[in-house]
Design a protein around this motif. Structure first.
Motif, PDB file in Angstrom:
ATOM      1  N   ILE B 198      -2.413 -46.382   1.659  1.00 58.53           N
ATOM      2  CA  ILE B 198      -1.733 -45.087   1.781  1.00 58.53           C
ATOM      3  C   ILE B 198      -2.793 -43.994   1.962  1.00 58.53           C
ATOM      4  N   CYS B 199      -2.656 -43.205   3.031  1.00 51.95           N
ATOM      5  CA  CYS B 199      -3.589 -42.094   3.246  1.00 51.95           C
ATOM      6  C   CYS B 199      -3.100 -40.915   2.418  1.00 51.95           C
ATOM      7  N   VAL B 200      -4.029 -40.240   1.762  1.00 48.32           N
ATOM      8  CA  VAL B 200      -3.645 -39.087   0.945  1.00 48.32           C
ATOM      9  C   VAL B 200      -4.418 -37.863   1.429  1.00 48.32           C
ATOM     10  N   ARG B 201      -3.681 -36.795   1.737  1.00 49.36           N
ATOM     11  CA  ARG B 201      -4.312 -35.525   2.115  1.00 49.36           C
ATOM     12  C   ARG B 201      -4.031 -34.529   1.005  1.00 49.36           C
ATOM     13  N   LEU B 202      -5.083 -34.101   0.305  1.00 52.98           N
ATOM     14  CA  LEU B 202      -4.893 -33.159  -0.802  1.00 52.98           C
ATOM     15  C   LEU B 202      -5.226 -31.738  -0.363  1.00 52.98           C
ATOM     16  N   GLY B 203      -4.705 -30.773  -1.097  1.00 57.65           N
ATOM     17  CA  GLY B 203      -4.975 -29.373  -0.778  1.00 57.65           C
ATOM     18  C   GLY B 203      -4.498 -28.991   0.610  1.00 57.65           C
ATOM     19  N   ASP B 204      -3.473 -29.652   1.045  1.00 56.43           N
ATOM     20  CA  ASP B 204      -3.001 -29.417   2.420  1.00 56.43           C
ATOM     21  C   ASP B 204      -1.479 -29.518   2.428  1.00 56.43           C
ATOM     22  N   THR B 205      -0.882 -29.060   3.485  1.00 53.65           N
ATOM     23  CA  THR B 205       0.570 -29.223   3.585  1.00 53.65           C
ATOM     24  C   THR B 205       0.990 -29.261   5.048  1.00 53.65           C
ATOM     25  N   VAL B 206       2.225 -29.650   5.265  1.00 57.77           N
ATOM     26  CA  VAL B 206       2.723 -29.705   6.636  1.00 57.77           C
ATOM     27  C   VAL B 206       3.099 -28.295   7.069  1.00 57.77           C
ATOM     28  N   ALA B 207       2.435 -27.818   8.112  1.00 54.40           N
ATOM     29  CA  ALA B 207       2.714 -26.465   8.591  1.00 54.40           C
ATOM     30  C   ALA B 207       3.871 -26.481   9.578  1.00 54.40           C
ATOM     31  N   ARG B 208       3.960 -27.578  10.337  1.00 55.24           N
ATOM     32  CA  ARG B 208       4.950 -27.575  11.413  1.00 55.24           C
ATOM     33  C   ARG B 208       5.268 -28.998  11.862  1.00 55.24           C
ATOM     34  N   CYS B 209       6.514 -29.217  12.238  1.00 53.82           N
ATOM     35  CA  CYS B 209       6.905 -30.502  12.822  1.00 53.82           C
ATOM     36  C   CYS B 209       6.876 -30.360  14.337  1.00 53.82           C
ATOM     37  N   ASN B 210       6.441 -31.417  14.991  1.00 58.04           N
ATOM     38  CA  ASN B 210       6.513 -31.443  16.454  1.00 58.04           C
ATOM     39  C   ASN B 210       7.550 -32.480  16.815  1.00 58.04           C
ATOM     40  N   ARG B 211       8.433 -32.165  17.735  1.00 58.35           N
ATOM     41  CA  ARG B 211       9.532 -33.093  17.986  1.00 58.35           C
ATOM     42  C   ARG B 211       9.883 -33.262  19.451  1.00 58.35           C
ATOM     43  N   GLU B 212      10.565 -34.383  19.652  1.00 56.13           N
ATOM     44  CA  GLU B 212      11.172 -34.634  20.953  1.00 56.13           C
ATOM     45  C   GLU B 212      12.664 -34.710  20.684  1.00 56.13           C
ATOM     46  N   GLY B 213      13.404 -33.781  21.227  1.00 53.52           N
ATOM     47  CA  GLY B 213      14.847 -33.755  20.967  1.00 53.52           C
ATOM     48  C   GLY B 213      15.126 -33.565  19.488  1.00 53.52           C
ATOM     49  N   ASN B 214      15.952 -34.462  18.927  1.00 48.82           N
ATOM     50  CA  ASN B 214      16.306 -34.297  17.517  1.00 48.82           C
ATOM     51  C   ASN B 214      15.418 -35.130  16.595  1.00 48.82           C
ATOM     52  N   LYS B 215      14.298 -35.619  17.117  1.00 47.34           N
ATOM     53  CA  LYS B 215      13.413 -36.447  16.297  1.00 47.34           C
ATOM     54  C   LYS B 215      12.043 -35.819  16.127  1.00 47.34           C
ATOM     55  N   VAL B 216      11.550 -35.848  14.901  1.00 49.84           N
ATOM     56  CA  VAL B 216      10.178 -35.435  14.648  1.00 49.84           C
ATOM     57  C   VAL B 216       9.269 -36.557  15.140  1.00 49.84           C
ATOM     58  N   THR B 217       8.207 -36.210  15.871  1.00 50.53           N
ATOM     59  CA  THR B 217       7.289 -37.241  16.371  1.00 50.53           C
ATOM     60  C   THR B 217       5.901 -37.129  15.751  1.00 50.53           C
ATOM     61  N   SER B 218       5.575 -35.921  15.295  1.00 54.21           N
ATOM     62  CA  SER B 218       4.301 -35.757  14.591  1.00 54.21           C
ATOM     63  C   SER B 218       4.381 -34.493  13.743  1.00 54.21           C
ATOM     64  N   VAL B 219       3.451 -34.388  12.790  1.00 49.38           N
ATOM     65  CA  VAL B 219       3.384 -33.155  11.997  1.00 49.38           C
ATOM     66  C   VAL B 219       1.988 -32.552  12.137  1.00 49.38           C
ATOM     67  N   THR B 220       1.927 -31.242  12.124  1.00 48.31           N
ATOM     68  CA  THR B 220       0.641 -30.555  12.138  1.00 48.31           C
ATOM     69  C   THR B 220       0.413 -29.973  10.757  1.00 48.31           C
ATOM     70  N   LEU B 221      -0.725 -30.325  10.156  1.00 47.30           N
ATOM     71  CA  LEU B 221      -1.024 -29.842   8.814  1.00 47.30           C
ATOM     72  C   LEU B 221      -1.608 -28.434   8.871  1.00 47.30           C
ATOM     73  N   LYS B 222      -1.619 -27.783   7.712  1.00 49.87           N
ATOM     74  CA  LYS B 222      -2.178 -26.445   7.621  1.00 49.87           C
ATOM     75  C   LYS B 222      -3.646 -26.459   8.057  1.00 49.87           C
ATOM     76  N   SER B 223      -4.336 -27.576   7.749  1.00 47.78           N
ATOM     77  CA  SER B 223      -5.754 -27.706   8.104  1.00 47.78           C
ATOM     78  C   SER B 223      -5.950 -27.896   9.607  1.00 47.78           C
ATOM     79  N   GLY B 224      -4.851 -28.097  10.336  1.00 48.43           N
ATOM     80  CA  GLY B 224      -4.966 -28.261  11.782  1.00 48.43           C
ATOM     81  C   GLY B 224      -4.801 -29.691  12.238  1.00 48.43           C
ATOM     82  N   GLU B 225      -4.950 -30.649  11.295  1.00 44.80           N
ATOM     83  CA  GLU B 225      -4.847 -32.067  11.658  1.00 44.80           C
ATOM     84  C   GLU B 225      -3.426 -32.395  12.120  1.00 44.80           C
TER      85      GLU B 225
END
Lengths: 146, 417
Positions: B198-225
């Motif tokens: 399990i990958c753990v990202r600490l001190g970070d959060t999901v800033a935005r979801c990226n999606r195709e239609g009604n599905k999320v395909t990736s997330v962009t973290l506050k850190s930019g990842e």
């Protein structure tokens, strides 16, 4: 209900109660096989605490208000309303060990399931009491514990 | 006597059971908006990882409710409490009560995450329905992201690890399980999670979801990842469900305010228990939400004893928790930090951290070193002065630490043999 009461003045720290508890809760019910051959190794539900100078055997007190039953998250740990015996239904236990974390007597052991004294249900006398060589364990009618 | 209970989880069912134990002739009606008979909420993660079958999630057999004449109304939300008329409005009509228990529990707190609205692959993880949905949605090619590394988030992640291609946990705090663990303990748990993929990202959060239609395909973290994501679980925390109580005019301050001894609310004959109430922690006298199973069960019981006139003061709240991740056993109790408290640490077996203040134990963290953990819990609960004990507190606790009198009294319950 009847409970196992330990008399520390009589305890020799011989741990035969543990040996016979393990045997009684083994698959083979044979003292040698239970200790040398079985996998998983059967676990004793009674533990002698202390040393050769002073020791006492401790097992489940089958409390009137059992903290383990109250804390059990699946309903596996139950106190029989008629007999008063507290047992863990292994088919429903998920081994979360909340019971172990709340039992003030420290008598629940961890594993795949919670392991604890069932007073050798079905027997006239628990194996630990029957096999104590110095009557340090007695099986007597008592009121409640905590 | 007519009893109505809103909510069919830990507090609600323990209340119903205790009411029946203390009165044969009363009527007991329990309402839940869920479709399931009363089940163990913590077990939903064990169901997710296929450790238990669906048949094994229930707290009692269906016969139990029949035999005890406890009427469980599933899929029957309560929409209003009328305290003056002493009735509740439900999907099945009006029911009157003599005494009412509110045990509505908590609901997931879902912070606004940009672009996550109405996506079909965004879930919370608090009830069986959600666990079933996630389980049927997740597959071997799923990239799962969990927001929140609390008890619920990590349990979801552990379950998903069994199913998914990848699991990433994103936590705003600088450690996992921030509400129950100290830094060192949290680091050990994080290592276990990493070791198990399990990958753990600490001190970070999901800033935005990226999606195709009604599905999320990736997330962009506050850190930019940017992390690939085909299943998103939002588990940042829970909030007490207090809307019904508030609308009925009951005093609410984050949780429902109750008398700490009796669980009665600000309105007569209405009680509340479990995750929806403010409990008073016996260790720091603070009012807080203690959203943990044993606490809810005990409060439900206390409420029942007062509702049925067999009152017995509540023995008091404090946090106790046992949980494991990938076989690593974590037991915690009491406070994790307190002013002018002293920390005792042992690494002999696993990790043992005891917190002592004013000569009394006020908290512990035990990781893979929980033998007889409950004896520490006993010392915390009873506020036993540590100078009355002998031996090293960090050793496995034993009855030899007590004086002969205390030991004999506790082990024999006062029975002379």
């Amino acid at each position: 209900m009847k409970k196992v009461i330990a008399r520390e003045e009589h305890c020799l720290n011989c741990k035969l109660c543990e040996v016979y508890c393990r045997t009684a809760h083994s698959q083979s019910k044979d003292v040698i096989k239970a200790h040398l051959r079985e996998n998983p190794v059967p676990v004793s539900r009674i533990t002698v605490q202390g040393d050769n100078m002073l020791s006492v055997a401790v097992n489940c007190r089958h409390c009137d208000k059992p903290a383990c039953v109250e804390a059990c998250i699946t309903g596996a740990m139950q106190k029989d309303p008629e007999t008063g015996v507290v047992t863990c239904d292994e088919s429903r236990c998920i081994g979360c060990m909340t019971c172990m974390t709340v039992c003030g007597f420290g008598v629940i052991k961890s594993g795949k399931f919670a392991v604890k004294c069932d007073l050798c249900q079905g027997e006239d006398m628990p194996a630990c009491v029957k096999n104590c060589p110095n009557n340090a364990l007695v099986y007597v009618e008592v009121g409640g514990a905590e | 006597m007519k009893y109505v209970i809103i909510g069919a989880s830990a507090a609600g069912i323990s209340c119903a059971k205790t009411l029946r134990e203390n009165g044969k002739d009363s009527s007991i009606d329990v309402f839940t908006d869920e479709a399931y008979m009363p089940y163990s909420r913590p077990i939903i993660s064990y169901y997710l990882k296929s450790y238990v079958e669906k048949d094994n999630i229930y707290l009692n057999s269906p016969d139990f409710y029949k035999e005890n004449k406890i009427n469980i109304h599933t899929q029957c939300p309560v929409t209003a409490i009328n305290a003056e008329k002493k009735t509740v409005t439900t999907a099945q009509g009006e029911f009157s009560y003599d005494k009412l228990l509110i045990a509505t529990g908590s609901k997931p707190f879902v912070p606004p995450v940009e672009n996550s609205e109405n996506a079909v692959n965004v879930f919370t993880f608090l009830d069986m329905a959600m666990s079933e949905k996630i389980k049927s949605y997740a597959g071997a090619d799923t990239d799962a992201v969990v927001i929140g590394a609390g008890l619920i988030g990590l349990k979801a992640a552990e379950g998903l690890r069994k199913i998914c291609k990848s699991v990433t946990v994103v936590e705003l705090a600088d450690k996992v399980l921030p509400s129950i663990l100290d830094d060192k303990g949290a680091l050990m748990v994080k290592e276990t999670l990493n070791k198990n993929g399990i990958c753990v990202r600490l001190g970070d959060t999901v800033a935005r979801c990226n999606r195709e239609g009604n599905k999320v395909t990736s997330v962009t973290l506050k850190s930019g990842e940017e992390i690939p994501c085909s299943l998103l679980v939002i588990a940042v925390g829970v909030r007490p469900q207090t809307a019904l109580a508030e609308e009925a005019g009951i005093k609410v301050n984050r949780g429902i305010c109750v008398d700490k001894d009796t669980m009665e609310t600000s309105l007569k004959d209405i009680f509340a228990a479990g995750d929806c109430v403010n409990s008073t922690d016996i260790l720091d006298s603070c009012e807080k939400i203690i959203a943990l199973w044993p606490n809810a069960v005990r409060e439900g019981k206390t409420a029942a004893l007062y509702m049925s006139g067999h009152g017995e003061k509540d023995s008091g709240s404090f946090a106790v928790n046992a949980i494991d991740f990938f076989g690593q056993q974590i037991c915690t109790c009491g406070l994790i930090k307190a002013e002018s408290a002293q920390e005792l640490v042992s690494l002999k077996n696993g990790y043992k951290r005891l917190l002592v203040r004013d000569g009394r134990l006020i908290g512990f963290v035990l990781i893979d070193d929980a033998e007889r953990a409950g004896m520490y819990t006993y010392l915390i609960k009873t506020k036993t002065p540590l100078d009355t004990l002998t031996g090293d507190l960090l050793d496995t606790p034993s009855f030899m630490m007590f004086s002969k009198e205390v030991r004999t009294e506790r082990l024999t319950g006062g029975v002379k043999v």
